[in-house]
Enzyme design. Structure first.
Site, PDB file in Angstrom:
ATOM      1  N   LYS A 251       6.868  -2.789 -14.883  1.00  0.00           N
ATOM      2  CA  LYS A 251       6.790  -3.559 -13.822  1.00  0.00           C
ATOM      3  C   LYS A 251       7.409  -5.003 -14.137  1.00  0.00           C
ATOM      4  O   LYS A 251       6.614  -5.586 -15.185  1.00  0.00           O
ATOM      5  CB  LYS A 251       5.589  -3.671 -12.956  1.00  0.00           C
ATOM      6  CG  LYS A 251       5.722  -3.959 -11.706  1.00  0.00           C
ATOM      7  CD  LYS A 251       4.487  -3.952 -10.868  1.00  0.00           C
ATOM      8  CE  LYS A 251       3.320  -4.813 -11.542  1.00  0.00           C
ATOM      9  NZ  LYS A 251       2.136  -4.792 -10.935  1.00  0.00           N
TER      10      LYS A 251
ATOM     11  N   LYS B  20      -5.929  -4.811 -15.566  1.00  0.00           N
ATOM     12  CA  LYS B  20      -6.052  -6.202 -16.001  1.00  0.00           C
ATOM     13  C   LYS B  20      -7.489  -6.386 -16.864  1.00  0.00           C
ATOM     14  O   LYS B  20      -7.432  -7.302 -17.894  1.00  0.00           O
ATOM     15  CB  LYS B  20      -6.320  -7.162 -14.957  1.00  0.00           C
ATOM     16  CG  LYS B  20      -5.018  -7.393 -14.122  1.00  0.00           C
ATOM     17  CD  LYS B  20      -5.012  -8.153 -13.006  1.00  0.00           C
ATOM     18  CE  LYS B  20      -3.633  -8.506 -12.205  1.00  0.00           C
ATOM     19  NZ  LYS B  20      -4.045  -9.030 -10.909  1.00  0.00           N
TER      20      LYS B  20
ATOM     21  N   LYS C 138       4.383 -11.451 -13.644  1.00  0.00           N
ATOM     22  CA  LYS C 138       4.258 -12.820 -14.028  1.00  0.00           C
ATOM     23  C   LYS C 138       3.556 -12.911 -15.153  1.00  0.00           C
ATOM     24  O   LYS C 138       3.609 -13.923 -16.084  1.00  0.00           O
ATOM     25  CB  LYS C 138       3.382 -13.482 -12.709  1.00  0.00           C
ATOM     26  CG  LYS C 138       3.928 -13.725 -11.592  1.00  0.00           C
ATOM     27  CD  LYS C 138       2.946 -14.308 -10.682  1.00  0.00           C
ATOM     28  CE  LYS C 138       3.331 -14.252  -9.039  1.00  0.00           C
ATOM     29  NZ  LYS C 138       2.272 -14.323  -8.148  1.00  0.00           N
TER      30      LYS C 138
HETATM   31  P1  TYM Z   1       0.821 -10.732  -6.473  1.00  0.00           P
HETATM   32  O1  TYM Z   1       0.814 -12.327  -6.025  1.00  0.00           O
HETATM   33  O2  TYM Z   1       0.640  -9.946  -7.639  1.00  0.00           O
HETATM   34  O3  TYM Z   1       2.102 -10.231  -5.632  1.00  0.00           O
HETATM   35  C1  TYM Z   1       2.916 -11.067  -4.500  1.00  0.00           C
HETATM   36  C2  TYM Z   1       3.721  -9.717  -3.838  1.00  0.00           C
HETATM   37  O4  TYM Z   1       4.614  -9.436  -4.623  1.00  0.00           O
HETATM   38  C3  TYM Z   1       4.543  -7.944  -4.766  1.00  0.00           C
HETATM   39  N1  TYM Z   1       5.189  -7.731  -6.098  1.00  0.00           N
HETATM   40  C4  TYM Z   1       6.254  -6.935  -6.511  1.00  0.00           C
HETATM   41  N2  TYM Z   1       7.113  -6.285  -5.595  1.00  0.00           N
HETATM   42  C5  TYM Z   1       8.125  -5.540  -6.179  1.00  0.00           C
HETATM   43  N3  TYM Z   1       8.207  -5.488  -7.692  1.00  0.00           N
HETATM   44  C6  TYM Z   1       7.636  -6.162  -8.398  1.00  0.00           C
HETATM   45  N4  TYM Z   1       7.606  -6.174  -9.744  1.00  0.00           N
HETATM   46  C7  TYM Z   1       6.268  -6.619  -7.770  1.00  0.00           C
HETATM   47  N5  TYM Z   1       5.466  -7.475  -8.429  1.00  0.00           N
HETATM   48  C8  TYM Z   1       4.614  -8.284  -7.435  1.00  0.00           C
HETATM   49  C9  TYM Z   1       3.408  -7.711  -4.659  1.00  0.00           C
HETATM   50  O5  TYM Z   1       3.253  -6.182  -4.345  1.00  0.00           O
HETATM   51  C10 TYM Z   1       2.755  -8.507  -3.622  1.00  0.00           C
HETATM   52  O6  TYM Z   1       3.332  -7.996  -2.304  1.00  0.00           O
HETATM   53  N6  TYM Z   1      -3.359  -9.102  -4.139  1.00  0.00           N
HETATM   54  C11 TYM Z   1      -2.183  -9.587  -3.874  1.00  0.00           C
HETATM   55  C12 TYM Z   1      -2.076 -11.042  -2.933  1.00  0.00           C
HETATM   56  C13 TYM Z   1      -2.968 -10.773  -1.801  1.00  0.00           C
HETATM   57  C14 TYM Z   1      -2.197 -10.242  -0.336  1.00  0.00           C
HETATM   58  C15 TYM Z   1      -3.461 -10.456   0.208  1.00  0.00           C
HETATM   59  C16 TYM Z   1      -1.092  -9.461  -0.208  1.00  0.00           C
HETATM   60  C17 TYM Z   1      -4.122 -11.343  -1.753  1.00  0.00           C
HETATM   61  N7  TYM Z   1      -4.425 -11.072  -0.260  1.00  0.00           N
HETATM   62  C18 TYM Z   1      -3.413 -10.243   1.760  1.00  0.00           C
HETATM   63  C19 TYM Z   1      -0.921  -9.186   1.119  1.00  0.00           C
HETATM   64  C20 TYM Z   1      -2.237  -9.389   2.025  1.00  0.00           C
HETATM   65  C21 TYM Z   1      -1.405 -10.063  -5.074  1.00  0.00           C
HETATM   66  O7  TYM Z   1      -2.066 -10.205  -6.266  1.00  0.00           O
HETATM   67  O8  TYM Z   1       0.159 -10.271  -5.055  1.00  0.00           O
END
Ligand code: TYM
Length: 342
Positions: free
Chosen positions: A206, A111, A209
């Protein structure tokens, strides 16, 4: 009951990767675990963002949780910034986090490279410490996430162990702590399929968003015709038949995997059904399966968004329950770290 926490950032729109990698897997867990699902709005400000959109996206994400089957009679749903302990714990944890651990994070490297140095705020670097706080505050046993969060979970585990070592132990026991463990050391729950959903336009990157082309992802709220169009135009290959696990056919593996999880079937079943299919036959099947699964979620999402008072109530109640637990962990740590009691 063992405890589970997870969350999604309210940035852009929730896509199929977020759903299959995370949200869909939360639903069955609600029955046997104490579950907390939050919308991580504080994480969403780590890259330049639109202030006009944040609160709307936060509500939208909460409504998607509920529409996907998160049941508020079992799970607590809340907004991260509504429980102040998250940020407070983050500061305490920061003091015990070696900067080298953060510099090594793949997501930070990717990022920050994309954003360019002038746009990289300190929060992008310390982001995983906030994520560790989200998890450790609740003494979580498991964290259901997609594969891209594995490294952040590893850091959370190391940080928990480090804090237990630095501030737990015998001294902490004398203060009445639970035999040295300030934090429980959590484990990730990564699904066997759907943990890494790939882009529709490139099977080697991947689904995300932030990808510039909307054609590369299925958004959970995409209308039927948009879904149909994206699948029609998605990248395929010119092999005959369809198969999993052929390294020369990443798109094929990805589309079959999506089909598998969206129809709740086994890999063997799908491999068998699709081995002799052409793309021309498979694509309409996939489109139909996606629409059949997502349409009811979209209808419920719209109903929930049409009743903002209901959503506000759910989020207020969730934040109250979460804060009660979070405050206990936070106060224990203040005490173990030697702060004057309030
Ligand atoms: P974020 O918002 O990027 O994504 C949310 C969840 O979606 C999963 N994910 C995917 N899974 C499969 N294929 C993909 N292409 C894909 N893109 C995203 C992510 O693995 C995630 O589970 N840092 C985290 C959010 C967070 C969090 C937490 C999660 C903050 N605090 C505490 C669990 C526990 C994030 O940015 O996810």
């Amino acid at each position: 009951k063992k405890r589970i926490v997870s969350g999604v950032q309210p940035t852009g729109t929730i896509h199929l990767g977020n759903y299959l990698g995370a949200i869909k897997n939360w639903i069955p867990l609600q029955n046997s675990y104490d579950t907390f699902f939050f919308i991580v709005d504080l994480h969403a400000i780590t890259l330049p963002y639109d202030t006009q959109q944040l609160s709307r996206a936060t509500k939208d994400t909460a409504a998607i949780y509920l529409a996907s089957g998160v049941d508020t009679s079992k799970a607590s749903v809340f907004v991260q910034s509504h429980v102040r302990a998250h940020v407070e714990l983050m500061w305490l944890l920061s003091s015990a986090t070696p900067i080298g651990w953060l510099n090594r994070m793949i997501q930070f490297k990717e990022k920050s490279r994309k954003a360019g140095d002038e746009n990289v705020g300190v929060a992008l670097l310390t982001y995983p410490v906030l994520m560790a706080s989200d998890i450790l505050l609740y003494q979580s046993d498991f964290v259901p996430v997609g594969e891209d969060q594995k490294q952040h979970l590893e850091l959370t585990r190391e940080l928990a162990e480090r804090v237990n070592y630095l501030f737990g132990g015998r001294k902490w026991k004398k203060l009445g702590g639970r035999g040295g463990a300030i934090f429980k050391v959590p484990e990730p729950l990564i699904p066997p399929a759907g943990a890494r959903v790939m882009s529709l336009t490139d099977g080697l990157s991947k689904m995300s968003k932030s990808a510039p082309s909307d054609q590369s992802r299925i958004n959970l709220l995409d209308p039927k015709d948009v879904i149909a169009n994206k699948i029609k135009r998605c990248k395929t290959d010119s092999f005959s038949g369809l198969e999993f696990d052929n390294p020369d056919r990443p798109e094929c593996h990805n589309l079959l995997s999506i089909y598998q999880v969206i129809t709740d079937r086994t890999k063997q079943e799908v491999a068998h059904e699709c081995q002799d299919l052409s793309w021309g036959t498979f694509k309409p099947l996939l489109t139909e399966a996606l629409i059949a699964h997502l349409h009811p979620i979209q209808v419920r999402h719209n109903e929930i968004m049409a009743d903002p008072a209901y959503l506000d109530r759910v989020l207020a109640e969730g934040a109250r329950k979460a804060a009660d637990i979070a405050d206990v962990t936070l106060n224990n740590l203040y005490q173990a770290m030697g702060f004057l009691r309030r």
